[in-house]
Design a protein around this motif. Structure first.
Motif, PDB file in Angstrom:
ATOM      1  N   LEU A  77       1.127  -1.100  -0.396  1.00 52.87           N
ATOM      2  CA  LEU A  77      -0.141   0.308   0.109  1.00 52.87           C
ATOM      3  C   LEU A  77       0.937   1.447   0.447  1.00 52.87           C
ATOM      4  N   LEU A  78       0.805   2.105  -0.938  1.00 47.26           N
ATOM      5  CA  LEU A  78       0.786   3.371  -0.659  1.00 47.26           C
ATOM      6  C   LEU A  78       0.809   4.206  -0.963  1.00 47.26           C
ATOM      7  N   VAL A  79       1.066   4.627   0.602  1.00 46.85           N
ATOM      8  CA  VAL A  79       0.056   6.414   1.086  1.00 46.85           C
ATOM      9  C   VAL A  79       0.732   7.943   1.114  1.00 46.85           C
ATOM     10  N   VAL A  80      -0.408   8.458   0.036  1.00 45.50           N
ATOM     11  CA  VAL A  80       0.364  10.212   0.520  1.00 45.50           C
ATOM     12  C   VAL A  80      -0.522  10.620   1.609  1.00 45.50           C
ATOM     13  N   ALA A  81       0.099  11.667   2.170  1.00 45.50           N
ATOM     14  CA  ALA A  81      -0.521  12.785   3.038  1.00 45.50           C
ATOM     15  C   ALA A  81      -0.375  14.177   2.126  1.00 45.50           C
ATOM     16  N   LYS A  82      -0.436  14.771   1.483  1.00 44.72           N
ATOM     17  CA  LYS A  82      -0.363  16.341   0.150  1.00 44.72           C
ATOM     18  C   LYS A  82       0.031  16.612   1.516  1.00 44.72           C
ATOM     19  N   ASP A  83      -0.797  17.102   2.294  1.00 48.89           N
ATOM     20  CA  ASP A  83      -0.501  18.430   2.800  1.00 48.89           C
ATOM     21  C   ASP A  83       0.459  18.933   3.834  1.00 48.89           C
ATOM     22  N   ASP A  84       0.617  16.989   4.643  1.00 47.42           N
ATOM     23  CA  ASP A  84       1.400  16.774   5.564  1.00 47.42           C
ATOM     24  C   ASP A  84       2.694  16.959   4.648  1.00 47.42           C
ATOM     25  N   HIS A  85       2.837  16.537   3.551  1.00 50.98           N
ATOM     26  CA  HIS A  85       4.224  16.414   2.935  1.00 50.98           C
ATOM     27  C   HIS A  85       4.750  14.744   3.357  1.00 50.98           C
ATOM     28  N   LYS A  86       3.613  13.618   3.374  1.00 51.27           N
ATOM     29  CA  LYS A  86       4.261  12.802   4.085  1.00 51.27           C
ATOM     30  C   LYS A  86       4.276  11.547   3.012  1.00 51.27           C
ATOM     31  N   LEU A  87       4.779  10.180   3.016  1.00 50.70           N
ATOM     32  CA  LEU A  87       4.529   9.419   2.423  1.00 50.70           C
ATOM     33  C   LEU A  87       5.184   7.928   2.826  1.00 50.70           C
ATOM     34  N   ARG A  88       4.102   7.227   3.380  1.00 51.72           N
ATOM     35  CA  ARG A  88       4.512   5.884   3.378  1.00 51.72           C
ATOM     36  C   ARG A  88       4.105   4.180   2.518  1.00 51.72           C
ATOM     37  N   ILE A  89       5.307   3.412   1.936  1.00 54.41           N
ATOM     38  CA  ILE A  89       4.520   2.662   1.510  1.00 54.41           C
ATOM     39  C   ILE A  89       4.592   1.039   2.706  1.00 54.41           C
ATOM     40  N   GLU A  90       3.497   0.761   2.970  1.00 53.60           N
ATOM     41  CA  GLU A  90       3.078  -0.276   3.649  1.00 53.60           C
ATOM     42  C   GLU A  90       3.386  -1.436   3.198  1.00 53.60           C
ATOM     43  N   VAL A  91       3.877  -2.951   3.541  1.00 47.37           N
ATOM     44  CA  VAL A  91       4.246  -3.827   2.670  1.00 47.37           C
ATOM     45  C   VAL A  91       3.814  -5.151   3.672  1.00 47.37           C
ATOM     46  N   GLY A  92       3.117  -5.763   3.390  1.00 48.56           N
ATOM     47  CA  GLY A  92       2.753  -7.694   3.521  1.00 48.56           C
ATOM     48  C   GLY A  92       3.763  -8.385   4.115  1.00 48.56           C
ATOM     49  N   TYR A  93       2.971  -8.932   5.123  1.00 47.42           N
ATOM     50  CA  TYR A  93       4.330  -9.997   5.748  1.00 47.42           C
ATOM     51  C   TYR A  93       5.056 -10.858   4.094  1.00 47.42           C
ATOM     52  N   GLY A  94       3.876 -11.391   2.993  1.00 39.87           N
ATOM     53  CA  GLY A  94       4.566 -11.889   1.680  1.00 39.87           C
ATOM     54  C   GLY A  94       5.573 -11.321   1.178  1.00 39.87           C
TER      55      GLY A  94
END
Length: 288
Positions: free
Chosen positions: A98-115
């Protein structure tokens, strides 16, 4: 007076509680969910198709979410809530990302499943963010950054050995059903039906048309169920073809006012859902 003070205090407390409430997890309406209108419809369609192709090819699911902010939570807290709610990836294989972008916060994250943590590990995810995505974000190219990041994630997943997707067969069946209603096939049924009906009569000609179409469908699609459906449809279609032609005399069956049209949606809204994958907090975060 005391009642008025109590009302004011209650309003203040309600406002404070609302202000501190967590951002709601949006419904999973597609592989790309943009709540900021950052991406154009064509951007979303292109990303969606790439992610569809990945799932058909590897079975792994990847989704993109763009929100204005995750406050008061950190992006790590919010993204794991989204991952747990959406359940991207296959159950017991846990091959979701999952790629999450919080635009106003200038933050992003790649969330990765166990597999996927073996291939798309924390270091790899961090490099994708730092080297591929955020340089484009700093230049204001959000669509380009997300597209490049998704491409790199797909490339990493393609290199990972995963169980073959079970959905390949069902996807083929869906495509086969669509093929039954191909305009060219419908036109062929009309011609063959008209010839056999004229030569053998209404009933026998309809039966013969159904048989021919059923055999052809079995040969092309390799499915007994679909060939039976095609045969029955062709039989009834040929039986009533004369009535249809008569009722559409002015416009014609093919050239009538409504006509036959079809198209492919650029969104998979309503047809995409998580496969039950699990996440344990693996991945990486970044900012720009």
């Amino acid at each position: 007076m005391n009642a008025a003070r109590a009302c004011i205090l209650a309003l203040v407390l309600c406002w404070a509680f609302a202000a501190s409430a967590d951002v709601a997890v949006p419904p999973l309406t597609g592989r790309v969910v943009d709540q900021t209108a950052t991406l154009s419809s064509s951007d979303i369609a292109t990303l969606t198709q790439r992610l569809k192709d990945l799932e058909l090819r590897k079975g792994s699911q990847v989704a993109v979410l763009i929100v204005p902010t995750t406050a008061p939570e950190t992006i790590e807290q919010y993204s794991i809530r989204v991952a747990e709610a959406w359940k991207i990836g296959r159950k017991k294989i846990d091959d979701g990302a999952l790629l999450v972008v919080a635009k106003d916060d200038h933050k992003l994250r790649i969330e990765v499943g166990y597999g996927l943590e073996g291939a798309l590990n924390d270091v790899t995810a961090e490099r994708i963010i730092d080297e591929v995505i955020t340089p484009k974000f700093r230049g204001g190219d959000f669509a380009g950054g997300i597209a490049a990041g998704v491409d790199r994630i797909i490339g990493v997943i393609d290199g990972e050995k995963l169980p073959a997707p079970e959905s390949r067969q069902s996807s083929g069946s869906s495509g086969s059903i669509e093929n039954l209603f191909n305009p060219i096939l419908i036109f062929a049924v009309i011609i063959v039906g008209a010839i056999l009906r004229a030569a053998l009569g209404r009933l026998i000609g309809s039966v013969a048309t159904g048989g021919v179409v059923g055999v052809l469908a079995w040969f092309l699609l390799g499915s007994m169920a679909l060939s039976l459906i095609a045969s029955v449809v062709a039989f009834f279609f040929t039986m009533v073809a004369e009535n249809i032609a008569s009722s559409n005399g002015r416009g014609g069956f093919i050239g009538g006012g409504g006509g036959f049209s079809g198209g492919r949606s650029s969104s998979d809204s309503g047809s995409f859902s998580g496969g039950g994958g699990s996440f344990g907090g693996g991945g990486a975060s970044g900012s720009w």
